[in-house]
Design a protein around this motif. Structure first.
Motif, PDB file in Angstrom:
ATOM      1  N   VAL A   1     -24.968  -3.064  25.765  1.00  0.00           N
ATOM      2  CA  VAL A   1     -24.803  -4.414  26.296  1.00  0.00           C
ATOM      3  C   VAL A   1     -23.660  -5.099  25.552  1.00  0.00           C
ATOM      4  CG1 VAL A   1     -25.849  -6.690  26.624  1.00  0.00           C
ATOM      5  CG2 VAL A   1     -27.250  -4.629  26.875  1.00  0.00           C
TER       6      VAL A   1
ATOM      7  N   GLU B   1     -30.433 -18.725  25.982  1.00  0.00           N
ATOM      8  CA  GLU B   1     -30.250 -17.491  26.757  1.00  0.00           C
ATOM      9  C   GLU B   1     -29.504 -16.442  25.936  1.00  0.00           C
ATOM     10  OE1 GLU B   1     -28.196 -15.971  30.966  1.00  0.00           O
ATOM     11  OE2 GLU B   1     -27.878 -18.025  30.245  1.00  0.00           O
ATOM     12  N   TYR B   2     -28.530 -16.914  25.179  1.00  0.00           N
ATOM     13  CA  TYR B   2     -27.764 -16.001  24.327  1.00  0.00           C
ATOM     14  C   TYR B   2     -28.684 -15.296  23.325  1.00  0.00           C
ATOM     15  CZ  TYR B   2     -24.846 -14.626  20.344  1.00  0.00           C
ATOM     16  OH  TYR B   2     -24.283 -13.930  19.305  1.00  0.00           O
TER      17      TYR B   2
ATOM     18  N   SER C   1     -30.931 -12.596  24.585  1.00  0.00           N
ATOM     19  CA  SER C   1     -30.281 -11.325  24.914  1.00  0.00           C
ATOM     20  C   SER C   1     -30.518 -10.272  23.833  1.00  0.00           C
ATOM     21  CB  SER C   1     -28.776 -11.537  25.100  1.00  0.00           C
ATOM     22  OG  SER C   1     -28.504 -12.242  26.288  1.00  0.00           O
TER      23      SER C   1
ATOM     24  N   GLU D   1     -23.737  -2.704  30.325  1.00  0.00           N
ATOM     25  CA  GLU D   1     -24.059  -3.968  30.980  1.00  0.00           C
ATOM     26  C   GLU D   1     -23.161  -5.060  30.427  1.00  0.00           C
ATOM     27  OE1 GLU D   1     -27.691  -7.176  31.655  1.00  0.00           O
ATOM     28  OE2 GLU D   1     -28.114  -5.248  30.683  1.00  0.00           O
TER      29      GLU D   1
ATOM     30  N   THR E   1     -23.715 -14.779  29.023  1.00  0.00           N
ATOM     31  CA  THR E   1     -24.750 -15.810  28.931  1.00  0.00           C
ATOM     32  C   THR E   1     -24.109 -17.165  28.657  1.00  0.00           C
ATOM     33  OG1 THR E   1     -25.068 -15.209  26.602  1.00  0.00           O
ATOM     34  CG2 THR E   1     -26.567 -14.248  28.193  1.00  0.00           C
TER      35      THR E   1
ATOM     36  N   LYS F   1     -17.423 -12.882  32.520  1.00  0.00           N
ATOM     37  CA  LYS F   1     -17.622 -13.403  33.876  1.00  0.00           C
ATOM     38  C   LYS F   1     -16.524 -12.902  34.808  1.00  0.00           C
ATOM     39  CE  LYS F   1     -17.663 -17.792  32.801  1.00  0.00           C
ATOM     40  NZ  LYS F   1     -17.755 -19.260  32.966  1.00  0.00           N
TER      41      LYS F   1
ATOM     42  N   ARG G   1     -14.073  -7.289  33.165  1.00  0.00           N
ATOM     43  CA  ARG G   1     -15.078  -6.218  33.211  1.00  0.00           C
ATOM     44  C   ARG G   1     -14.436  -4.883  33.588  1.00  0.00           C
ATOM     45  NH1 ARG G   1     -18.173 -10.298  35.797  1.00  0.00           N
ATOM     46  NH2 ARG G   1     -17.946  -9.297  37.841  1.00  0.00           N
TER      47      ARG G   1
ATOM     48  N   ASN H   1     -21.815  -8.888  25.481  1.00  0.00           N
ATOM     49  CA  ASN H   1     -22.189 -10.237  25.907  1.00  0.00           C
ATOM     50  C   ASN H   1     -21.180 -11.248  25.365  1.00  0.00           C
ATOM     51  OD1 ASN H   1     -23.494 -12.504  26.800  1.00  0.00           O
ATOM     52  ND2 ASN H   1     -25.234 -12.342  25.398  1.00  0.00           N
TER      53      ASN H   1
ATOM     54  N   ASP I   1     -33.038  -7.388  24.271  1.00  0.00           N
ATOM     55  CA  ASP I   1     -32.719  -6.197  25.062  1.00  0.00           C
ATOM     56  C   ASP I   1     -31.925  -5.156  24.279  1.00  0.00           C
ATOM     57  OD1 ASP I   1     -33.915  -7.425  27.294  1.00  0.00           O
ATOM     58  OD2 ASP I   1     -32.044  -8.504  27.732  1.00  0.00           O
TER      59      ASP I   1
ATOM     60  N   TRP J   1     -18.523 -14.730  27.062  1.00  0.00           N
ATOM     61  CA  TRP J   1     -18.234 -15.501  28.270  1.00  0.00           C
ATOM     62  C   TRP J   1     -17.082 -14.944  29.106  1.00  0.00           C
ATOM     63  CZ3 TRP J   1     -13.574 -17.694  29.381  1.00  0.00           C
ATOM     64  CH2 TRP J   1     -12.706 -17.983  28.319  1.00  0.00           C
TER      65      TRP J   1
ATOM     66  N   ARG K   1     -22.450  -8.898  30.170  1.00  0.00           N
ATOM     67  CA  ARG K   1     -23.126 -10.184  30.324  1.00  0.00           C
ATOM     68  C   ARG K   1     -22.205 -11.322  29.889  1.00  0.00           C
ATOM     69  NH1 ARG K   1     -29.313  -9.540  27.937  1.00  0.00           N
ATOM     70  NH2 ARG K   1     -29.899  -7.686  29.152  1.00  0.00           N
TER      71      ARG K   1
END
Length: 660
Positions: free
Chosen positions: A502, A541-542, A545, A532, A536, A509, A514, A504, A548, A506, A534
């Protein structure tokens, strides 16, 4: 400033021939000759009402702005109801950078001629440049007056962008472009609005097109470089920022970003970073002038001044908010200098915990240095280095007897006027001292301190138990995740075909970003479907994460700092490969401080071995999951009172070892 009103009209009164002769000259572009006649008529006592405004216009066309301002002042003195004169006075004062005075003059113009769109737009521009939020409602009235004016919508977009209404700025720019697709040609503000809205793909595309159309636009190259850096394209960022500096060597902002981008680059050594910082200092901060030697006052308390643009809801701001109240007020006085007008609840709490709070964003470097001198600061601390909002040029005037850099930037400033860089024995070992212009001031313990978030989020159970596979993660800035980093991670991922990862941040987006990272994994034999991406948004929410992720893999040569502390607090161990530079040794210091140095590999092959060993030992990962938060919170990393005492003792050591 646009819309200078012209009034070279034909007159029929004595001495009409001379006035008309001057007006004809002005209309033909012979402004120097026109000025001589206007001045002759002024000396003769002419009462022609347009004489002084025409003189001001010709002087403006000759770029003799101070004289033009005097002429327009005389015009409004003689005829205070002359809206055109007030408008032209405001336009000239704005060009001279006197935005407060410009706004006063333009208010008069708008009051006298409420339907004059140009005066109203110029007023909005002047208010914006003066830092006055009223720019937005003034521009909103303009678009209500003439909703089909693309220029008015552009001015509204600029005002909203300047004061942080990023969504609103994009809405205004969209309306402007719908009316006139070329209205933003030559402006970079739409690209900035995309960037601030987190639309990195659109931002990069905008600036890529901008530099193709305007290859000499240094600002566009600079913003392209910054966008690329956030997207993780470090070589592309350096290329663009270098192009910006070559086109405008005096742009200190672009040059600072170039220095900063070197810190992320695998292709640049610590010596390269130092050398670029030294060039920055020589070009931008070597004025040949320093304030007179400081008279060191004899007093019981050491007066410390902190300068930052991050005294708000920001990882650094949370630390200052928590730390300032712990200063020993019997030994220290705390002055805080904020280089940002913006204020939130964190700002207000920081201001309340400082002995003196001063907003200095509108101060010139000279004014700031003189203020620090007048305040009698003993130790002046830069909290930004080469990051946005810094005021290094003010430090270059040496306003304080001891000057230091700490926390916000992890490299040399390149400035001999900054005496010390705060460090510890891990991030700056003695063998690395040649990488710095500053002397090392090593704290007794860890350079870092972590203030756990006030969130009711527990580490949770190990996700591998329920998933049936191990999930790796990295939540560092993408600028730290270079192709070389991905290549090493992929050695781990290929050895565990069922594992996942993962990322993560900003900028993920953006589909373009990506795809950029997906291509890196694909090139190293890892199917991107296992990764993945992300982005967040909220703080809670961060942190969720981390539920996971089983094991974090750090980046290099620029490793984690805050993200390492956050992962440990959430019970997730971090495997980190130290590098031969300050920014690559932060996690090493944190892991030693928390008491888990076994997570530090010796080299790249040991990094792979250690990651695989931990991934295959779920009981050990569960042990970390259940113990790391308590271990972290109970360590010196989270002991803010003790950390503040260590910081104070370091300040006292610097004071005793200052340049005399």
């Amino acid at each position: 400033m646009k819309n200078l009103k012209r009034s070279f009209s034909v007159v029929c009164e004595p001495p009409a021939s001379r006035i008309n002769q001057a007006n004809d000259m002005a209309l033909e572009g012979r402004h120097a000759e026109a000025v001589e006649i206007y001045r002759e008529l002024a000396r003769s006592g002419s009462t022609f009402p347009y004489l002084w405004i025409n003189l001001g216009i010709s002087l403006t066309m000759l770029e003799r702005l101070e004289e033009a301002a005097e002429a327009f002042h005389e015009a409004v003195r003689r005829q205070p109801s002359f809206a055109q004169a007030w408008g032209n006075l405001g336009s000239v004062l704005a060009r001279l950078g006197r935005f407060d005075g410009a706004a006063l003059a333009l208010r008069q113009a708008v009051e006298l001629a409420p339907s004059d769109l140009g005066a109203r737009l110029n007023l909005a521009r002047a208010l914006q440049n003066a830092g006055d939020l009223e720019a937005i409602p003034v521009a909103e009235i303009a678009v209500q007056m003439v909703p089909q004016s693309a220029e008015a919508w552009c001015v509204l977009g600029d005002a909203r962008l300047a004061f942080g209404d990023d969504d609103g700025s994009l809405t205004a720019y969209d309306r402007a472009r719908g009316l006139d697709p070329s209205c933003l040609d030559g402006s970079n503000n739409l690209g900035l609005a995309y960037f601030r809205n987190g639309q990195l793909e659109e931002s990069m595309s905008f600036f890529e097109e901008a530099v193709m159309r305007r290859a000499g636009d240094a600002d566009a190259w600079c913003e392209l470089g910054i966008s690329r850096l956030h997207a993780g394209d470090v070589p592309g960022a350096i290329e663009a920022l270098r192009a910006s500096v070559e086109r405008n060597p005096s742009n200190e902002y672009a040059h600072s970003n170039l220095v900063l981008s070197h810190c992320y680059s695998d292709g640049h050594t610590a010596d390269d970073i130092r050398d670029e910082a030294i060039v920055w200092a020589k070009v931008h901060a070597q004025t040949g002038f320093e304030l007179p030697p400081v008279h060191v006052a004899s007093r019981d308390k050491l007066r410390v001044g902190y300068l930052s643009a991050d005294f708000h809801a920001h990882p650094a701001g949370y630390l200052y908010e928590a730390m300032f109240p712990h200063h020993d007020r019997s030994r220290f006085e705390v002055f805080a200098y904020s280089n940002k007008d913006y204020a939130d609840d964190v700002t207000r709490r920081i201001a309340g915990s400082a002995d003196e709070w001063k907003v200095i964003s509108d101060h010139s470097d000279q004014e700031l240095a003189e203020l620090v001198r007048q305040d009698g600061i003993d130790v002046f601390v830069d909290l930004l280095g080469h990051t946005p909002g810094h005021r290094l040029k003010a430090f270059g005037l040496r306003p304080a007897p001891v000057q230091a850099t700490w926390l916000g930037y992890f490299g040399t400033t390149g400035m001999p006027q900054i005496d010390f860089i705060l460090a510890d024995r891990y991030v700056l070992p003695e063998r690395h001292e040649s990488h710095f212009v500053e002397r090392a001031a090593r704290m007794p313990g860890c350079l870092y301190v972590f203030q756990p978030p006030k969130l009711a989020i527990e580490p949770g159970s190990l996700p591998a138990r329920s998933n049936g596979f191990v999930t790796f993660g990295c939540f560092n800035n993408l600028s730290k995740i270079t192709p070389e980093v991905v290549a090493l991670w992929c050695q781990v991922l290929r050895a565990l075909p069922d594992s996942r990862m993962v990322l993560n941040r900003w900028p993920l987006k953006s589909m373009r970003v990506r795809e950029w990272y997906a291509s890196m994994f694909r090139a190293n034999g890892v199917d991107p479907s296992r990764i993945e991406f992300r982005a967040t948004s909220g703080r809670e929410e961060y942190f969720r994460s981390y539920h996971d992720v089983d094991l974090m893999l750090d980046s290099f040569p620029f490793g984690g700092g805050t993200t390492t502390s956050e992962a440990l607090w959430m019970g997730v161990p971090v495997v980190s490969l130290s590098a031969e530079r300050f920014v690559g040794r932060m996690t090493e210091s944190i892991l030693h401080t928390v008491g888990v140095p076994e997570l530090l590999p010796t080299d790249a092959s040991d990094f792979v071995r250690k990651a695989l060993e931990l991934a295959g030992d779920l009981p050990q990962l569960e042990a970390y999951r259940s113990s790391l938060r308590e271990k972290t919170v109970g360590s010196p990393l989270c002991d803010l009172p003790s950390y503040t005492r260590d910081l104070e003792s370091t300040f006292e050591w610097m004071w005793e070892n200052r340049r005399r």
